[in-house]
Design an enzyme around this catalytic site. Structure first.
Site, PDB file in Angstrom:
ATOM      1  N   ASN A 155     -20.076 -55.261 -65.258  1.00 40.96           N
ATOM      2  CA  ASN A 155     -19.210 -55.732 -66.328  1.00 40.96           C
ATOM      3  C   ASN A 155     -20.021 -56.155 -67.546  1.00 40.96           C
ATOM      4  OD1 ASN A 155     -17.248 -56.810 -67.937  1.00 40.96           O
ATOM      5  ND2 ASN A 155     -16.317 -58.073 -66.372  1.00 40.96           N
ATOM      6  N   ASP A 156     -20.717 -57.270 -67.434  1.00 41.55           N
ATOM      7  CA  ASP A 156     -21.410 -57.798 -68.609  1.00 41.55           C
ATOM      8  C   ASP A 156     -22.435 -56.830 -69.193  1.00 41.55           C
ATOM      9  OD1 ASP A 156     -19.968 -60.141 -68.324  1.00 41.55           O
ATOM     10  OD2 ASP A 156     -21.454 -60.997 -66.954  1.00 41.55           O
ATOM     11  N   VAL A 157     -23.044 -56.012 -68.327  1.00 38.70           N
ATOM     12  CA  VAL A 157     -24.129 -55.147 -68.807  1.00 38.70           C
ATOM     13  C   VAL A 157     -23.626 -53.983 -69.655  1.00 38.70           C
ATOM     14  CG1 VAL A 157     -25.647 -55.708 -66.893  1.00 38.70           C
ATOM     15  CG2 VAL A 157     -24.160 -53.718 -66.725  1.00 38.70           C
ATOM     16  N   VAL A 158     -22.285 -53.794 -69.723  1.00 44.15           N
ATOM     17  CA  VAL A 158     -21.736 -52.760 -70.602  1.00 44.15           C
ATOM     18  C   VAL A 158     -20.803 -53.376 -71.631  1.00 44.15           C
ATOM     19  CG1 VAL A 158     -21.922 -50.867 -68.944  1.00 44.15           C
ATOM     20  CG2 VAL A 158     -19.862 -52.271 -68.973  1.00 44.15           C
ATOM     21  N   ALA A 211     -20.805 -63.677 -66.696  1.00 44.15           N
ATOM     22  CA  ALA A 211     -20.904 -64.453 -67.923  1.00 44.15           C
ATOM     23  C   ALA A 211     -19.584 -65.132 -68.236  1.00 44.15           C
ATOM     24  CB  ALA A 211     -21.323 -63.557 -69.077  1.00 44.15           C
TER      25      ALA A 211
END
Lengths: 102, 461
Positions: free
Chosen positions: B387-390, B428
């Site tokens: 999720n957060d990494v994209v 996050a």
């Protein structure tokens, strides 16, 4: 300041530089195994635990010594074994075992 | 210290340094671990002739080594690959505890008035070792989900922590000045344990690995300090090596996430959210969800597919299922690669380990810098439990807690498939605009089940 302390300080300062230098080029994928490996190395505290446990005679010292040896041994043994398990997963990846996927 | 012992310690120190060197390159990493372990064995054996054992001493050492050995081997062998981060935290914490105890025992031996050169490193070791022990136990509890993994904050928290730290510093000065053994050391230890807990409570989510790495460096320093107390060369050198390399590693980890160490430690990741934009973005938006059949067809007729694995994949133990999907796609001539974000999984490098376990060929794992330009040529990007990494907010929204973190350019692909259990935000704790992108299709469900459905859908297509 005696000679022994001076020697120890020298080792301490040099070891700081070596510690920084030696891992300065680690790729991201090895961060976790490296953390785990250094974690095992500070298990050297087992040496200290054995030193204080060896001469223990009073109940307080026996209790502290026993707990210290248990904790330190867990650190060393667990640290090295878990690091090896992680790195085991990387094995053979440099061998061209999958030629079909070019 | 006799010359023979000193030389053996020197050999051990060299082996530790060589081991670290090997550990930092993929080729020699596993040997590096053995090299360091050999150094450890040499250091331990060399120590024994130096000692005068009492009967009680021999007994507790044998019992202690037996218990610790069993706990260490069983713990490390049994642990699932996904639970490795908390295991590292646990093994780190016990080391810190041992360092503190060694310093306590040594102080007791020196009696009422130890000299400054003994008292100072001992007190340092007690404080840092106790902080590391308590902090690591909290980190373990958080990652093991024995308690909530999100940051625990309350008003005035920084102030309370600051006061705790100040109290410890004051106490240390008092202890060094009057050195009344043993009461003062016990109180000091208790204070440091409380600080360790308070220090890690407000840290959560994706920041945990950075904290564990920091605590690892702390333990190294505590061990070095115990070495000064005992006048033991091996402890000083090995402890300092870990303290120094661990500090650098901590910095590298937070850099890989695009966060400064200060914001990791005091920023309470996941609590900062509720920027106006994030809230407004959520209202009245709909997402497109797709069936397994639709996605199977889409995947089967693509030319290039990029898989972005994340922690959700690890939790669902879906690394084998994802490889199976990649296999059936490749059989149809689809080009498959994996985009590995530096902090994919729960720790840097964790995802590589998990995928390697499922025998994903190493050549298909692409690091972020290597693959980021290829997303625009990809027909489908399949985001599995990440999720957060994209999250494009890292590029576009300066108010976001992840702003500045390097992300994978998944938004540039022609089609985006998001496989998630729910709309729940990632570590996050912030919403992801990408899910509302018109090119995006959501596929809800457990990662492993979903992947298995996709495998049959692709076969049927």
């Amino acid at each position: 300041m005696n000679n022994e302390l001076l020697n120890e300080l020298t080792f301490f300062v040099l070891a700081i530089f070596v510690g920084i230098e030696v891992i300065s080029k680690v790729p991201t994928i090895l961060h976790t195994p490296l953390m785990s490996g250094t974690n095992a190395i500070h298990g050297i505290i087992l040496v200290g635990a054995i030193v204080i446990a060896a001469g223990a005679s009073s109940p307080v010292n026996i209790a502290i010594g026993l707990v210290a040896v248990i904790l330190a041994t867990t650190n060393v043994v667990g640290g090295f074994v878990v690091t090896d398990r992680m790195l085991e997963m990387f094995k053979g990846r440099h061998a061209p075992k999958t030629p079909e996927s070019k | 210290m006799t010359i023979a012992i000193a030389l053996a310690y020197l050999v051990a120190a060299v082996l530790f340094i060589l081991g670290l060197k090997q550990l930092s390159s993929p080729k020699g990493a596993r040997n590096g671990n053995f090299t360091a372990a050999a150094g450890m064995v040499i250091a331990l054996l060399a120590t024994l002739p130096l000692l005068h054992f009492t009967t009680a001493g021999v007994t507790i050492i044998l019992i202690g080594v037996a218990i610790g050995g069993v706990v260490g081997v069983v713990g490390a062998r049994r642990v699932k690959m996904t639970a490795i981060p908390q295991m590292v935290a646990l093994f780190n914490g016990v080391g810190g505890g041992a360092a503190a105890l060694v310093a306590v025992a040594e102080l007791l031996r020196f009696g009422e008035h130890p000299t400054f050169t003994v008292a100072f490193p001992s007190v340092f070791s007690i404080v840092i070792g106790s902080v590391s022990f308590a902090g690591s136990m909290v980190a373990f509890a958080k990652l093991q989900e024995l308690m909530t993994g999100t940051p625990i904050t309350y008003p005035g928290q920084q102030l309370v922590n600051g006061l705790l730290a100040a109290a410890i510093v004051g106490f240390v000065i008092a202890v060094l000045a009057v050195a009344s053994v043993p009461f003062s050391f016990v109180s000091l230890m208790v204070l440091a344990l409380v600080l360790g807990v308070a220090f890690v409570l407000p840290i959560g989510g994706a920041d945990m690995p950075v904290v564990i790495s920091l605590l690892n460096a702390f333990t190294g320093l505590a061990v070095a300090a115990s070495g000064f107390t005992l006048n033991n060369f091996a402890l000083i050198v090995a402890g300092t090596l870990v303290g120094a390399s661990g500090s650098l590693l901590t910095k590298m980890m937070s850099d890989a996430m695009g966060r400064s160490l200060v914001s990791v430690l005091f920023g309470a990741f996941g609590k900062v959210q509720s920027g106006a934009a994030a809230v407004a973005g959520q209202e009245g938006r709909s997402v497109r969800s797709a069936s397994a059949e639709d996605l199977g067809t889409l995947l089967a007729y693509s030319r290039r597919v990029i898989i972005v694995p994340g922690y959700g994949l690890a939790v669902a133990q879906a690394q084998h299922a994802v490889r199976e999907l990649a296999d059936v796609l490749e059989k149809r001539g689809v080009e498959v690669s994996y985009a590995i974000h530096p902090v994919a999984g729960r720790m840097p490098g964790h995802m590589n380990v998990l995928l390697a376990e499922a025998n994903v060929p190493y050549e298909q794992l692409k690091e972020m810098d290597e693959i980021n330009d290829e997303f625009k040529n990809a027909d489908v990007v399949l985001i599995v439990g990440a999720n957060d990494v994209v999250n494009p907010a890292a590029r576009t929204s300066p108010g976001s807690p992840i702003f500045g973190m390097p992300i994978l350019n998944a938004d540039q692909a022609k089609n985006i498939v998001f496989m998630k259990r729910s709309m729940r935000p990632g570590f996050a704790g912030i919403d992801n605009e990408l899910m509302f992108d018109p090119k995006t299709m959501m596929f809800f469900g457990d990662a492993k089940e979903s992947l298995t459905k996709l495998v049959s859908a692709v076969k049927a297509a």
